[in-house]
Scaffold this motif. Structure first.
Motif, PDB file in Angstrom:
ATOM      1  N   LEU A 357     -16.091 -55.831 -83.303  1.00  0.00           N
ATOM      2  CA  LEU A 357     -14.862 -56.482 -82.849  1.00  0.00           C
ATOM      3  C   LEU A 357     -14.660 -56.283 -81.355  1.00  0.00           C
ATOM      4  O   LEU A 357     -14.382 -57.225 -80.598  1.00  0.00           O
ATOM      5  CB  LEU A 357     -13.692 -55.907 -83.631  1.00  0.00           C
ATOM      6  CG  LEU A 357     -12.328 -56.524 -83.345  1.00  0.00           C
ATOM      7  CD1 LEU A 357     -12.271 -57.914 -83.932  1.00  0.00           C
ATOM      8  CD2 LEU A 357     -11.228 -55.667 -83.917  1.00  0.00           C
ATOM      9  N   ASN A 358     -14.842 -55.023 -80.919  1.00  0.00           N
ATOM     10  CA  ASN A 358     -14.637 -54.734 -79.502  1.00  0.00           C
ATOM     11  C   ASN A 358     -15.666 -55.434 -78.640  1.00  0.00           C
ATOM     12  O   ASN A 358     -15.349 -55.907 -77.550  1.00  0.00           O
ATOM     13  CB  ASN A 358     -14.694 -53.235 -79.261  1.00  0.00           C
ATOM     14  CG  ASN A 358     -13.345 -52.609 -79.496  1.00  0.00           C
ATOM     15  OD1 ASN A 358     -12.448 -52.770 -78.680  1.00  0.00           O
ATOM     16  ND2 ASN A 358     -13.176 -51.958 -80.625  1.00  0.00           N
ATOM     17  N   THR A 359     -16.904 -55.515 -79.148  1.00  0.00           N
ATOM     18  CA  THR A 359     -17.940 -56.223 -78.390  1.00  0.00           C
ATOM     19  C   THR A 359     -17.543 -57.677 -78.200  1.00  0.00           C
ATOM     20  O   THR A 359     -17.649 -58.237 -77.099  1.00  0.00           O
ATOM     21  CB  THR A 359     -19.281 -56.137 -79.146  1.00  0.00           C
ATOM     22  OG1 THR A 359     -19.425 -54.824 -79.657  1.00  0.00           O
ATOM     23  CG2 THR A 359     -20.427 -56.468 -78.255  1.00  0.00           C
ATOM     24  N   LEU A 360     -17.064 -58.303 -79.291  1.00  0.00           N
ATOM     25  CA  LEU A 360     -16.652 -59.708 -79.204  1.00  0.00           C
ATOM     26  C   LEU A 360     -15.517 -59.870 -78.205  1.00  0.00           C
ATOM     27  O   LEU A 360     -15.529 -60.802 -77.373  1.00  0.00           O
ATOM     28  CB  LEU A 360     -16.217 -60.200 -80.578  1.00  0.00           C
ATOM     29  CG  LEU A 360     -17.344 -60.446 -81.577  1.00  0.00           C
ATOM     30  CD1 LEU A 360     -16.780 -60.851 -82.912  1.00  0.00           C
ATOM     31  CD2 LEU A 360     -18.290 -61.523 -81.038  1.00  0.00           C
ATOM     32  N   ILE A 361     -14.540 -58.967 -78.289  1.00  0.00           N
ATOM     33  CA  ILE A 361     -13.394 -59.089 -77.383  1.00  0.00           C
ATOM     34  C   ILE A 361     -13.843 -58.967 -75.941  1.00  0.00           C
ATOM     35  O   ILE A 361     -13.442 -59.759 -75.068  1.00  0.00           O
ATOM     36  CB  ILE A 361     -12.340 -58.013 -77.721  1.00  0.00           C
ATOM     37  CG1 ILE A 361     -11.709 -58.320 -79.069  1.00  0.00           C
ATOM     38  CG2 ILE A 361     -11.259 -57.978 -76.659  1.00  0.00           C
ATOM     39  CD1 ILE A 361     -10.806 -57.229 -79.578  1.00  0.00           C
ATOM     40  N   ILE A 362     -14.728 -58.016 -75.691  1.00  0.00           N
ATOM     41  CA  ILE A 362     -15.199 -57.825 -74.306  1.00  0.00           C
ATOM     42  C   ILE A 362     -15.980 -59.042 -73.844  1.00  0.00           C
ATOM     43  O   ILE A 362     -15.807 -59.519 -72.713  1.00  0.00           O
ATOM     44  CB  ILE A 362     -16.047 -56.536 -74.218  1.00  0.00           C
ATOM     45  CG1 ILE A 362     -15.143 -55.331 -74.353  1.00  0.00           C
ATOM     46  CG2 ILE A 362     -16.800 -56.480 -72.897  1.00  0.00           C
ATOM     47  CD1 ILE A 362     -15.862 -54.022 -74.422  1.00  0.00           C
ATOM     48  N   ALA A 363     -16.812 -59.584 -74.753  1.00  0.00           N
ATOM     49  CA  ALA A 363     -17.605 -60.760 -74.383  1.00  0.00           C
ATOM     50  C   ALA A 363     -16.688 -61.934 -74.037  1.00  0.00           C
ATOM     51  O   ALA A 363     -16.852 -62.606 -73.008  1.00  0.00           O
ATOM     52  CB  ALA A 363     -18.541 -61.136 -75.534  1.00  0.00           C
ATOM     53  N   LEU A 364     -15.668 -62.151 -74.901  1.00  0.00           N
ATOM     54  CA  LEU A 364     -14.734 -63.251 -74.649  1.00  0.00           C
ATOM     55  C   LEU A 364     -13.976 -63.030 -73.347  1.00  0.00           C
ATOM     56  O   LEU A 364     -13.809 -63.945 -72.532  1.00  0.00           O
ATOM     57  CB  LEU A 364     -13.751 -63.380 -75.813  1.00  0.00           C
ATOM     58  CG  LEU A 364     -14.354 -63.920 -77.108  1.00  0.00           C
ATOM     59  CD1 LEU A 364     -13.335 -63.862 -78.221  1.00  0.00           C
ATOM     60  CD2 LEU A 364     -14.838 -65.351 -76.900  1.00  0.00           C
ATOM     61  N   TYR A 365     -13.529 -61.767 -73.154  1.00  0.00           N
ATOM     62  CA  TYR A 365     -12.769 -61.412 -71.961  1.00  0.00           C
ATOM     63  C   TYR A 365     -13.586 -61.709 -70.713  1.00  0.00           C
ATOM     64  O   TYR A 365     -13.103 -62.322 -69.759  1.00  0.00           O
ATOM     65  CB  TYR A 365     -12.405 -59.933 -72.069  1.00  0.00           C
ATOM     66  CG  TYR A 365     -11.639 -59.373 -70.911  1.00  0.00           C
ATOM     67  CD1 TYR A 365     -10.264 -59.564 -70.820  1.00  0.00           C
ATOM     68  CD2 TYR A 365     -12.275 -58.613 -69.941  1.00  0.00           C
ATOM     69  CE1 TYR A 365      -9.558 -59.034 -69.771  1.00  0.00           C
ATOM     70  CE2 TYR A 365     -11.587 -58.072 -68.893  1.00  0.00           C
ATOM     71  CZ  TYR A 365     -10.221 -58.286 -68.802  1.00  0.00           C
ATOM     72  OH  TYR A 365      -9.523 -57.763 -67.762  1.00  0.00           O
ATOM     73  N   ASP A 366     -14.864 -61.284 -70.767  1.00  0.00           N
ATOM     74  CA  ASP A 366     -15.728 -61.500 -69.608  1.00  0.00           C
ATOM     75  C   ASP A 366     -15.965 -62.986 -69.378  1.00  0.00           C
ATOM     76  O   ASP A 366     -16.008 -63.458 -68.241  1.00  0.00           O
ATOM     77  CB  ASP A 366     -17.071 -60.789 -69.825  1.00  0.00           C
ATOM     78  CG  ASP A 366     -16.955 -59.317 -69.516  1.00  0.00           C
ATOM     79  OD1 ASP A 366     -15.851 -58.907 -69.091  1.00  0.00           O
ATOM     80  OD2 ASP A 366     -17.929 -58.569 -69.716  1.00  0.00           O
ATOM     81  N   THR A 367     -16.135 -63.748 -70.468  1.00  0.00           N
ATOM     82  CA  THR A 367     -16.407 -65.178 -70.327  1.00  0.00           C
ATOM     83  C   THR A 367     -15.227 -65.901 -69.692  1.00  0.00           C
ATOM     84  O   THR A 367     -15.407 -66.752 -68.826  1.00  0.00           O
ATOM     85  CB  THR A 367     -16.674 -65.791 -71.710  1.00  0.00           C
ATOM     86  OG1 THR A 367     -17.521 -64.910 -72.424  1.00  0.00           O
ATOM     87  CG2 THR A 367     -17.328 -67.149 -71.583  1.00  0.00           C
ATOM     88  N   PHE A 368     -14.003 -65.542 -70.138  1.00  0.00           N
ATOM     89  CA  PHE A 368     -12.865 -66.349 -69.708  1.00  0.00           C
ATOM     90  C   PHE A 368     -12.254 -65.863 -68.409  1.00  0.00           C
ATOM     91  O   PHE A 368     -11.507 -66.592 -67.778  1.00  0.00           O
ATOM     92  CB  PHE A 368     -11.805 -66.394 -70.808  1.00  0.00           C
ATOM     93  CG  PHE A 368     -12.243 -67.249 -71.953  1.00  0.00           C
ATOM     94  CD1 PHE A 368     -12.411 -68.627 -71.775  1.00  0.00           C
ATOM     95  CD2 PHE A 368     -12.526 -66.707 -73.179  1.00  0.00           C
ATOM     96  CE1 PHE A 368     -12.826 -69.422 -72.823  1.00  0.00           C
ATOM     97  CE2 PHE A 368     -12.949 -67.501 -74.224  1.00  0.00           C
ATOM     98  CZ  PHE A 368     -13.104 -68.862 -74.053  1.00  0.00           C
ATOM     99  N   THR A 369     -12.489 -64.597 -68.032  1.00  0.00           N
ATOM    100  CA  THR A 369     -11.879 -64.140 -66.787  1.00  0.00           C
ATOM    101  C   THR A 369     -12.822 -64.333 -65.608  1.00  0.00           C
ATOM    102  O   THR A 369     -12.424 -64.123 -64.477  1.00  0.00           O
ATOM    103  CB  THR A 369     -11.486 -62.659 -66.858  1.00  0.00           C
ATOM    104  OG1 THR A 369     -12.624 -61.940 -67.294  1.00  0.00           O
ATOM    105  CG2 THR A 369     -10.318 -62.449 -67.787  1.00  0.00           C
ATOM    106  N   ARG A 370     -14.054 -64.670 -65.870  1.00  0.00           N
ATOM    107  CA  ARG A 370     -14.985 -64.769 -64.752  1.00  0.00           C
ATOM    108  C   ARG A 370     -15.080 -66.199 -64.274  1.00  0.00           C
ATOM    109  O   ARG A 370     -14.908 -67.135 -65.040  1.00  0.00           O
ATOM    110  CB  ARG A 370     -16.368 -64.272 -65.188  1.00  0.00           C
ATOM    111  CG  ARG A 370     -17.257 -63.924 -64.027  1.00  0.00           C
ATOM    112  CD  ARG A 370     -18.360 -62.980 -64.446  1.00  0.00           C
ATOM    113  NE  ARG A 370     -17.838 -61.693 -64.869  1.00  0.00           N
ATOM    114  CZ  ARG A 370     -18.609 -60.774 -65.452  1.00  0.00           C
ATOM    115  NH1 ARG A 370     -19.869 -61.037 -65.706  1.00  0.00           N
ATOM    116  NH2 ARG A 370     -18.095 -59.631 -65.807  1.00  0.00           N
TER     117      ARG A 370
END
Lengths: 370, 183
Positions: A357-370
């Motif tokens: 779950l945390n991996t997914l959240i981090i991946a999404l976070y990185d995708t959308f904030t970059r």
């Protein structure tokens, strides 16, 4: 003068280490007292209140107070352990029998090398940890070394050459293996957040504390905190997970055949593990020496601020030790198969799920904030 | 026939399945007991309240005039289930107590072996003279077996004098003075 300046780099670390060991061992002794006192309060008893030392105990008011609080009890216990008749049962494997308590205690004391217990601000205005060895792999070091303590328990169970200690040792090793996995996996999300790529700290505990300056990780990662706490109880062999001892069905568990100071060392080792576990939990999830979530530290940069940060950290550790004792008198001991099913069927999948779950959240976070 | 009521067993909710609310409730309970006053009796300093009919160590008692009540009838020795009592009957000397001599007997030796005594109280029940009582002494210990045998002096020392409304010898004396020697 040159000689003194030259020898300082060698002498100072030794002095620091000695100070830390003496503080730590004193804490172990007094957490035994805390255990006895808190147990007695919860059970409506009085607890140790008789031990008295010749001169200190006769100071008018303070002496009586110290006696009734049982402050001299650890000394009395220690002396009792020293002067008891040292019995070695005839059937044990002698060398290993004596080696086991040492192996149980040594890892618990070794882990404190990487334990940061406060912070100071150096001449350049950079916050630095108060720690014997500030290594980047602090958490890995603790995970690796603290698990070695179970060797002492297994060795004690085996060397006693008796059924109940053997069963206690077996149970301890199985329990350790089962919960080590969940513990490691529950920590991964923490470090994924705290030691993001580009941060300076890696897996050092200091970095985790610095990352918690605003919000404590127990608020951001409650599931990780819960899994880690349960695994911590299992790793320290504390109730409700004290499979290795369980007086009711194993007499005394792994230390049935041990007496006097050898038993005392097992005892100290258990409390050393508890203190270490409490300290690690405080560092990882309760913000270390940070004041409160979303509050800036009120203490200054100077010496006073350093002492206050150490004091605040110690206060949190004491609360955790109290929590360990509190849980002991709240929850009944698990059955052995319940311990295994909790570890393998619940905690481990939960930890894996949390990690994904945390991996997914981090991946999404990185995708959308970059 | 009593009707059996089958309790309805609800399935656990999700919160109950995690046990966390229950654990928190338990923590609350134990914490609240921690704030209450201790209920322990600190034994050597504080003694427990012994009820009146407590059966402690058997003792011999004297009457309020200081005479020994036991007449060595040996009923207690006979009734004692574990055979803990051993009485050697003896005469009362004429010089010391002229009005009792040749009327009653007194024990020469009276031993109660406290290692055998089971505190059943049958000796107290059976005694016609109300001379042996199980009193409130609950702690008796010794270093040797011999020390645990209470002899006559020890038994009277433990027993002391109990209030007695009977005054057997006073009544006899009063009857004698009234001219009724066979009262």
């Amino acid at each position: 003068m040159d000689f003194i300046t030259a020898s300082l780099p060698i002498v100072l670390p030794i002095a620091y280490a000695l100070v830390m060991i003496s503080v730590f061992m004193t804490l172990c002794g007094y957490s035994v007292l805390a255990e006895r006192k808190v147990s007695s309060w919860i059970q409506g008893r009085v607890g140790p209140n008789r031990a008295r030392v010749a001169f200190l105990g006769h100071i008018p008011i303070i002496g009586n107070l110290m006696t009734s609080l049982g402050l001299f009890q650890p000394a009395a216990d220690g002396l009792k352990f020293l002067f008891k008749e040292e019995i070695t049962p005839g059937h044990v494997k002698v060398g290993y029998y004596y080696l086991a308590p040492i192996i149980a205690l040594a890892p618990a004391l070794t882990t404190m090398v990487v334990l940061p217990f406060g912070r100071y601000v150096d001449a350049d205005g950079i916050t630095q940890p108060l720690v014997l060895a500030n290594i980047d792999l602090g958490m890995l070091f603790i995970l690796a070394i603290s698990s070695l303590g179970v060797y002492g328990i297994v060795l004690a169970g085996w060397a006693s050459n008796s059924k109940y200690p053997f069963l206690g040792g077996i149970r301890a090793s199985a329990q350790m293996i089962s919960y080590e996995l969940a513990m490691g996996l529950s920590l991964l999300p923490v470090f994924m957040w705290a030691a993001a790529p580009g941060s300076d700290y890696g897996m050092s505990l200091f970095g985790v504390v610095q990352a918690q300056q605003s919000a404590w990780l127990v608020i951001i990662q409650p599931l990780s905190a819960l899994i880690f706490l349960v695994a911590l109880f299992a790793e320290t062999n504390r109730l409700p997970f004290d499979m290795a001892e369980s007086e009711t069905d194993l007499v005394g568990g792994f230390h049935t055949e041990y007496g006097c100071f050898k038993f005392g060392i097992f005892f100290v080792a258990e409390y050393a593990h508890i203190i270490m576990g409490s300290a690690v939990f405080v560092l990882l999830f309760l913000g270390g020496w940070n004041f409160l979530p979303w509050f800036a530290d009120p203490w200054s940069d100077g010496l006073l601020g350093t002492l206050l940060s150490v004091g605040w950290f110690m206060a949190k550790v004491f609360f955790m030790i109290f929590f360990f004792i509190w849980i002991r008198w709240t929850l009944p001991r698990f059955r052995y198969d319940q311990v295994m099913s909790l570890g393998w069927k619940i905690l481990l999948p939960l930890a894996v799920g949390n990690l994904v779950l945390n991996t997914l959240i981090i991946a999404l976070y990185d995708t959308f904030t970059r | 026939m009593a009707k059996t009521k089958v309790m309805e067993r609800k399935p656990l909710t999700l919160a109950e399945k995690t046990f966390i609310p229950q654990i928190l409730g338990g923590l609350k309970t134990t914490f609240s007991t921690m704030l209450q006053k201790p209920v322990t009796l600190q034994y050597p300093d504080e003694r427990p309240n012994i009820p009146d009919n407590y059966r402690g160590v058997p003792t011999l008692v004297k009457d309020p005039n200081g005479r020994e009540k036991c007449v060595s009838c040996q009923l207690c020795e006979f009734v004692c289930p574990p055979k803990a009592i051993r009485i050697t009957p003896g005469e009362i000397s004429e010089e010391e107590e002229p009005d009792r001599a040749h009327v009653e007997k007194a024990p020469k030796e009276f031993d109660i072996n406290m290692l055998r005594c089971i505190y059943c109280g049958l000796c107290q029940e059976v005694c016609p003279e109300e001379a042996i009582f199980l009193q409130d002494i609950f702690s008796s210990s010794g270093y040797t077996r011999e020390e645990m045998i209470n002899n006559k002096e020890k038994l009277y020392e433990l027993g002391g004098t109990l209030p007695d409304q009977h005054y057997k010898w006073d009544k006899k004396k009063a009857a004698e003075e009234k001219g009724n020697p066979h009262h």
